[in-house]
Write a protein that holds these residues in place. Structure first.
Motif, mmCIF file in Angstrom:
data_model
loop_
_atom_site.group_PDB
_atom_site.id
_atom_site.type_symbol
_atom_site.label_atom_id
_atom_site.label_comp_id
_atom_site.label_asym_id
_atom_site.label_seq_id
_atom_site.Cartn_x
_atom_site.Cartn_y
_atom_site.Cartn_z
ATOM 1 N N VAL A 1 0.548 -1.056 -0.369
ATOM 2 C CA VAL A 1 -0.001 -0.064 0.144
ATOM 3 C C VAL A 1 0.704 1.107 -0.517
ATOM 4 C CG1 VAL A 1 -1.497 1.445 1.286
ATOM 5 C CG2 VAL A 1 -1.528 -1.235 0.859
ATOM 6 N N LEU A 2 1.334 0.877 0.427
ATOM 7 C CA LEU A 2 3.141 2.340 1.228
ATOM 8 C C LEU A 2 3.445 2.477 -0.535
ATOM 9 C CD1 LEU A 2 3.837 4.246 2.635
ATOM 10 C CD2 LEU A 2 5.326 3.350 3.523
ATOM 11 N N ARG A 3 4.056 1.360 -1.003
ATOM 12 C CA ARG A 3 4.720 2.251 -2.218
ATOM 13 C C ARG A 3 3.497 2.726 -3.011
ATOM 14 N NH1 ARG A 3 6.674 -3.683 -4.852
ATOM 15 N NH2 ARG A 3 9.211 -2.480 -4.075
ATOM 16 N N TYR A 4 2.581 2.052 -3.252
ATOM 17 C CA TYR A 4 1.405 2.606 -4.853
ATOM 18 C C TYR A 4 1.221 4.202 -4.222
ATOM 19 C CZ TYR A 4 1.139 -1.859 -6.768
ATOM 20 O OH TYR A 4 1.207 -3.488 -7.093
ATOM 21 N N VAL A 5 1.383 4.442 -2.661
ATOM 22 C CA VAL A 5 0.686 5.817 -2.533
ATOM 23 C C VAL A 5 2.213 6.299 -3.241
ATOM 24 C CG1 VAL A 5 0.739 6.602 -0.531
ATOM 25 C CG2 VAL A 5 -0.944 4.806 -0.917
ATOM 26 N N LEU A 6 3.578 6.339 -2.426
ATOM 27 C CA LEU A 6 4.141 7.005 -2.762
ATOM 28 C C LEU A 6 4.644 7.318 -4.027
ATOM 29 C CD1 LEU A 6 6.830 5.045 -0.434
ATOM 30 C CD2 LEU A 6 6.337 7.492 0.145
ATOM 31 N N PHE A 7 4.365 5.907 -5.013
ATOM 32 C CA PHE A 7 4.756 6.593 -6.446
ATOM 33 C C PHE A 7 2.919 7.436 -6.934
ATOM 34 C CE2 PHE A 7 6.164 1.848 -7.590
ATOM 35 C CZ PHE A 7 7.902 2.038 -7.554
ATOM 36 N N ALA A 8 2.000 7.380 -6.125
ATOM 37 C CA ALA A 8 1.405 8.601 -6.725
ATOM 38 C C ALA A 8 1.619 9.827 -6.231
ATOM 39 C CB ALA A 8 -0.260 7.962 -5.812
ATOM 40 N N LEU A 9 1.858 9.613 -5.450
ATOM 41 C CA LEU A 9 2.684 11.672 -5.258
ATOM 42 C C LEU A 9 3.826 11.916 -5.569
ATOM 43 C CD1 LEU A 9 1.892 10.387 -0.742
ATOM 44 C CD2 LEU A 9 0.228 11.453 -2.736
ATOM 45 N N ALA A 10 3.980 11.074 -5.989
ATOM 46 C CA ALA A 10 5.787 11.333 -6.633
ATOM 47 C C ALA A 10 5.402 11.603 -8.073
ATOM 48 C CB ALA A 10 6.544 10.179 -6.459
ATOM 49 N N ALA A 11 4.176 11.291 -8.600
ATOM 50 C CA ALA A 11 3.788 11.642 -9.911
ATOM 51 C C ALA A 11 4.040 12.202 -10.219
ATOM 52 C CB ALA A 11 3.023 10.256 -10.199
ATOM 53 N N PRO A 12 3.816 13.396 -10.261
ATOM 54 C CA PRO A 12 3.350 14.965 -10.399
ATOM 55 C C PRO A 12 4.804 15.993 -10.391
ATOM 56 C CG PRO A 12 1.060 14.505 -9.097
ATOM 57 C CD PRO A 12 2.252 13.102 -8.991
ATOM 58 N N ASP A 13 4.905 15.344 -9.676
ATOM 59 C CA ASP A 13 6.565 16.242 -9.801
ATOM 60 C C ASP A 13 7.411 15.678 -9.714
ATOM 61 O OD1 ASP A 13 4.613 18.291 -9.461
ATOM 62 O OD2 ASP A 13 4.684 18.498 -7.385
ATOM 63 N N THR A 14 7.395 14.517 -10.173
ATOM 64 C CA THR A 14 8.309 13.831 -9.824
ATOM 65 C C THR A 14 10.071 13.914 -9.154
ATOM 66 O OG1 THR A 14 9.846 14.972 -11.764
ATOM 67 C CG2 THR A 14 8.687 13.467 -12.894
ATOM 68 N N ILE A 15 9.206 13.264 -7.895
ATOM 69 C CA ILE A 15 10.023 13.221 -6.665
ATOM 70 C C ILE A 15 10.316 12.089 -6.145
ATOM 71 C CG2 ILE A 15 9.575 13.430 -3.873
ATOM 72 C CD1 ILE A 15 7.425 15.271 -4.717
ATOM 73 N N PHE A 16 11.903 12.712 -6.739
ATOM 74 C CA PHE A 16 12.922 10.783 -7.178
ATOM 75 C C PHE A 16 12.554 10.177 -5.707
ATOM 76 C CE2 PHE A 16 14.011 13.575 -10.554
ATOM 77 C CZ PHE A 16 14.297 12.649 -11.684
ATOM 78 N N TRP A 17 13.193 10.567 -4.808
ATOM 79 C CA TRP A 17 13.798 10.159 -3.236
ATOM 80 C C TRP A 17 11.926 9.028 -2.536
ATOM 81 C CZ3 TRP A 17 10.773 10.567 0.852
ATOM 82 C CH2 TRP A 17 9.475 11.332 0.650
ATOM 83 N N MET A 18 10.803 9.950 -3.145
ATOM 84 C CA MET A 18 9.514 8.652 -3.592
ATOM 85 C C MET A 18 9.374 7.604 -3.875
ATOM 86 S SD MET A 18 6.547 11.199 -2.529
ATOM 87 C CE MET A 18 6.674 12.139 -0.934
ATOM 88 N N ILE A 19 10.317 7.637 -5.343
ATOM 89 C CA ILE A 19 9.808 6.758 -6.134
ATOM 90 C C ILE A 19 11.526 5.260 -5.586
ATOM 91 C CG2 ILE A 19 10.550 5.837 -8.692
ATOM 92 C CD1 ILE A 19 9.109 8.609 -9.237
ATOM 93 N N ILE A 20 12.050 5.779 -5.396
ATOM 94 C CA ILE A 20 14.090 5.025 -4.532
ATOM 95 C C ILE A 20 12.558 4.086 -3.731
ATOM 96 C CG2 ILE A 20 15.772 5.262 -4.005
ATOM 97 C CD1 ILE A 20 15.655 5.647 -6.623
#
Length: 420
Positions: A288-307
């Motif tokens: 759940v947390l992984r997908y939430v991080l991907f979603a939150l990171a997507a609009p501004d391409t927040i790299f640390w969240m994706i990593i």
């Protein structure tokens, strides 16, 4: 002698997953280079189909008629020889895909066989199995590095190694080596030898009846349901990384397997502190947390969240899949061990992943709507869907699963939990 046995089982796990990692992450690139770009989803379809068939084979053959190490060896030898043929039919897509189906029919039963063989020859599942299974993850990582760096040095025509048949040949050779090596593994006789063969035993109903209880049914249904949103990660993370500007996509994703190694080594400690229920809940929560991080990171391409989302793979995989394998083994009797592990493969890698791949593909295509890629805003909406699905499954499991026995006192990090 005990350490030597662990080393032998660890080598088995290393080769088992080296084979899978060598071809599974590169075959779509090879198919595209060979003009089969519209068919690249088929390898990821025949794989779960084979996982669905695997328990029938395990229940009929591995548990009743032949020693586990011999069945493991024969299947890997057959699979290796089939894989050697696959690139020869790259100009005939139907034959290419059918050969991949035949290969997967040989390979997927070996996942349950390898687990069953290891469990049969160790004394403590919680303490010993994670330390053996971690070499499977190392094998997957080494396979990816081997393809990217070793095979790259051997390609002289400017192509990427993934665009050549070399990864497929690598998997074939490794499969033949593991097939030969399997015959040297500890003798593991068929635990149900001499028992009457019935349709119930072949399809795993005998195992389900013996294991049957409300907690086990909750575990099995939850395992199936959680694999539906899980499939989105395996299918679409590479495209997401490309859309968010990552250059070394394959290298970035190996961070997930590296974290898997770390958490696999820590599993005995977590088992002692948490028990099976909370291990599974933490694993589901990590998805759940992984997908939430991907979603939150997507609009501004927040790299640390994706990593961070990728690094969660260690918890996502180890705490859910490996814990599930151990739970099933602890609930099983020796007579149904192979059937039980095969049933888990069917439910998770088979039916769950097959349905999940189709659902994720349809959702993705509905967002795509004729475009070549999703916008970053669309990626955010896309990732929230599997996050919500996984969250519902996690809450349902937490409320309904309750399978306890008296917990043994924890006196050291290696102590074994008695909670199931």
């Amino acid at each position: 002698m005990k350490n030597f046995l662990s080393a032998r089982l660890s080598a088995m796990m290393f080769l088992q997953f080296f084979i899978w990692g060598a071809w599974y992450t590169s075959v779509a690139v090879y198919m595209t280079a060979e003009g089969m770009e519209t068919l690249t989803h088929w390898p990821y379809t025949v794989n779960p189909i084979a996982a669905i068939v695997a328990p029938f084979f395990l229940g009929l053959v591995a548990d009743r008629f032949f020693a586990t190490e011999k069945v493991l060896g024969v299947l890997h030898l057959l699979g290796g020889f089939v894989m050697l043929l696959v690139p020869q039919f790259s100009s005939t897509p139907v034959a290419f895909i059918l050969l991949l189906l035949l290969y997967n029919l040989c390979y997927m039963p070996t996942l349950g066989l390898a687990n069953s063989l290891a469990f049969h020859n160790i004394q403590s599942q919680e303490k010993q199995f994670p330390l053996i299974r971690v070499f499977g993850t190392i094998g997957w990582i080494i396979a990816g590095l081997f393809v990217s760096f070793v095979l790259k040095a051997l390609v002289t025509d400017g192509r990427l190694p993934e665009q050549t048949p070399m990864p497929i040949y690598t998997a074939a050779v490794a499969s033949i080596l593991l097939g030969l090596y399997s015959f040297t593994l500890p003798h593991t006789p068929p635990p149900a030898a001499g028992q009457r063969v019935s349709i119930r035993s072949i399809v795993g109903l005998d195992a389900l009846q013996q294991l049957g209880s409300r907690p086990f049914y909750v575990f099995l249904v939850s395992s199936f349901l959680i694999c539906i949103p899980l499939a989105a990660y395996y299918n679409f993370t590479q495209l997401f990384l490309k859309a968010t500007g990552f250059q070394n996509i394959a290298g970035t994703q190996t961070l997930g397997q590296m974290s898997e190694v770390i958490f696999m080594l820590l599993m005995p400690l977590f088992f002692a502190r948490l028990g099976v229920k909370w291990m599974l809940l933490v694993g589901m929560g990590a998805w759940v947390l992984r997908y939430v991080l991907f979603a939150l990171a997507a609009p501004d391409t927040i790299f640390w969240m994706i990593i961070l989302g990728i690094l969660l793979h260690g918890i996502c995989y180890d705490f859910f899949f490996v814990t599930g394998q151990i739970y099933v083994d602890k609930k099983s009797t020796p007579e149904i061990r192979g059937q039980a592990q095969g049933m888990l493969v069917l439910v998770t890698y088979g039916v769950g992943m097959l349905i999940g791949a189709q659902v994720a593909g349809n959702v993705y295509n509905s967002f795509l709507n004729g475009a070549s890629d999703l916008t970053l805003a669309q990626w955010q909406q896309f990732w929230f869907i599997p996050a919500a699905f996984a969250a519902v499954v996690m809450v349902g499991f937490g409320l309904l699963f309750n399978d306890r026995v008296e917990r043994a006192p924890v006196t050291a990090p290696q102590a074994t939990t008695a909670e199931q």
